[in-house]
Motif scaffolding. Structure first.
Motif, PDB file in Angstrom:
ATOM      1  N   ASN A  90     -42.650  30.907 166.336  1.00  0.00           N
ATOM      2  CA  ASN A  90     -43.874  30.150 165.554  1.00  0.00           C
ATOM      3  C   ASN A  90     -43.123  29.180 164.453  1.00  0.00           C
ATOM      4  OD1 ASN A  90     -46.009  31.457 166.965  1.00  0.00           O
ATOM      5  ND2 ASN A  90     -45.599  33.290 165.833  1.00  0.00           N
ATOM      6  N   PRO A  94     -48.611  27.874 165.849  1.00  0.00           N
ATOM      7  CA  PRO A  94     -48.302  28.832 166.999  1.00  0.00           C
ATOM      8  C   PRO A  94     -47.495  28.460 168.044  1.00  0.00           C
ATOM      9  CG  PRO A  94     -50.607  28.524 167.284  1.00  0.00           C
ATOM     10  CD  PRO A  94     -50.100  27.666 166.200  1.00  0.00           C
ATOM     11  N   VAL A 104     -57.038  32.983 173.541  1.00  0.00           N
ATOM     12  CA  VAL A 104     -56.838  32.254 172.265  1.00  0.00           C
ATOM     13  C   VAL A 104     -56.384  32.842 171.317  1.00  0.00           C
ATOM     14  CG1 VAL A 104     -58.365  31.115 170.594  1.00  0.00           C
ATOM     15  CG2 VAL A 104     -58.611  30.677 172.841  1.00  0.00           C
ATOM     16  N   GLU A 105     -55.502  32.673 170.113  1.00  0.00           N
ATOM     17  CA  GLU A 105     -55.030  33.291 169.011  1.00  0.00           C
ATOM     18  C   GLU A 105     -54.370  34.602 169.692  1.00  0.00           C
ATOM     19  OE1 GLU A 105     -58.184  33.900 166.154  1.00  0.00           O
ATOM     20  OE2 GLU A 105     -58.569  31.697 165.938  1.00  0.00           O
ATOM     21  N   THR A 106     -53.416  34.503 170.538  1.00  0.00           N
ATOM     22  CA  THR A 106     -52.711  35.600 171.098  1.00  0.00           C
ATOM     23  C   THR A 106     -51.097  35.219 170.679  1.00  0.00           C
ATOM     24  OG1 THR A 106     -52.598  34.748 173.237  1.00  0.00           O
ATOM     25  CG2 THR A 106     -54.250  36.431 172.588  1.00  0.00           C
ATOM     26  N   TYR A 112     -53.716  33.166 162.413  1.00  0.00           N
ATOM     27  CA  TYR A 112     -54.689  32.514 162.721  1.00  0.00           C
ATOM     28  C   TYR A 112     -55.949  32.319 161.682  1.00  0.00           C
ATOM     29  CZ  TYR A 112     -52.778  31.867 167.401  1.00  0.00           C
ATOM     30  OH  TYR A 112     -51.859  31.692 168.348  1.00  0.00           O
ATOM     31  N   SER A 113     -56.570  31.492 161.929  1.00  0.00           N
ATOM     32  CA  SER A 113     -57.860  31.031 160.877  1.00  0.00           C
ATOM     33  C   SER A 113     -59.106  31.914 161.311  1.00  0.00           C
ATOM     34  CB  SER A 113     -58.121  29.455 160.772  1.00  0.00           C
ATOM     35  OG  SER A 113     -58.507  28.981 161.862  1.00  0.00           O
ATOM     36  N   GLY A 114     -59.072  32.173 162.674  1.00  0.00           N
ATOM     37  CA  GLY A 114     -60.289  32.689 163.432  1.00  0.00           C
ATOM     38  C   GLY A 114     -61.422  31.912 163.731  1.00  0.00           C
ATOM     39  N   LEU A 116     -61.119  29.456 166.417  1.00  0.00           N
ATOM     40  CA  LEU A 116     -61.133  29.354 167.691  1.00  0.00           C
ATOM     41  C   LEU A 116     -62.009  30.385 168.445  1.00  0.00           C
ATOM     42  CD1 LEU A 116     -57.293  28.156 167.877  1.00  0.00           C
ATOM     43  CD2 LEU A 116     -59.327  26.750 167.909  1.00  0.00           C
ATOM     44  N   ASN A 117     -61.711  31.504 168.051  1.00  0.00           N
ATOM     45  CA  ASN A 117     -62.313  32.661 168.773  1.00  0.00           C
ATOM     46  C   ASN A 117     -63.981  32.342 168.959  1.00  0.00           C
ATOM     47  OD1 ASN A 117     -60.228  34.229 169.497  1.00  0.00           O
ATOM     48  ND2 ASN A 117     -60.173  35.460 167.634  1.00  0.00           N
ATOM     49  N   THR A 142     -60.890  25.330 161.640  1.00  0.00           N
ATOM     50  CA  THR A 142     -59.460  25.550 162.037  1.00  0.00           C
ATOM     51  C   THR A 142     -58.512  24.932 160.922  1.00  0.00           C
ATOM     52  OG1 THR A 142     -57.793  25.227 163.837  1.00  0.00           O
ATOM     53  CG2 THR A 142     -59.375  23.436 163.303  1.00  0.00           C
TER      54      THR A 142
END
Length: 167
Positions: A90, A94, A104-106, A112-114, A116-117, A142
């Motif tokens: 990273n 990412p 997403v976000e893995t 992450y900011s959260g 995207l989920n 984001t």
């Protein structure tokens, strides 16, 4: 020559002149102020509307089918300031190894900011296209500070290049 009374008279006359000037300015603005210009009485036809170009919307699937991964490698240089292609490496963003088709976000080890989920579950080429066009418009909140790629061909080429970075 100049005593206190003479100096006081000069200062008072300057202040009085300034006061008259400011009151005159205020009166003129009140007198000549216009709240709008109304409708135009006569419109001259210049023919500018007749020659307007139509913007043709191209489907992303068609552009993506003809995408060039080599050109996408050149576009990736903009992304390489924050993102790495190696799995687990990273940067400010990412890692992008095996991003196409990944959830997403893995990315391990990235905070992450959260945002995207709430928008997407899996990074399909269509979702990546929307996100790369305008990250903050696609996923409000984001933390990605990039303004986005405006050219659809550049986005398709970049996604085709990222699709080649797999195990």
């Amino acid at each position: 020559m100049f005593d206190t009374m003479t100096f006081t008279k000069i200062a008072a006359s300057l202040c009085g002149a300034l006061l008259v000037l400011l009151l005159g300015k205020w009166a003129a603005e009140e007198l000549y102020h216009v709240d709008g210009h109304g409708e135009q009485a006569y419109v001259i036809d210049t023919g500018a509307d007749e020659g307007a170009e139509e913007v043709v919307e191209v489907a992303f699937a068609d552009v993506y089918a003809a995408a060039d991964a080599g050109a996408g490698a050149r576009v990736f240089r903009q992304c390489s300031a924050c993102h790495k292609l190696e799995a687990g490496a990273n940067g400010a963003g990412p890692y992008l190894h095996n991003i196409v088709g990944r959830a997403v976000e893995t990315a391990d080890g990235f905070g992450y900011s959260g945002a995207l989920n709430a928008v997407v579950d899996v990074w399909t080429p269509e979702h990546l296209n929307g996100f790369l066009e305008s990250p903050r418009g696609y996923a409000p909140g984001t933390s990605m500070g990039y303004n986005g790629l405006r050219d659809i061909e550049d986005r398709a080429n970049l996604i085709a290049y990222l699709a080649t970075i797999t195990d």
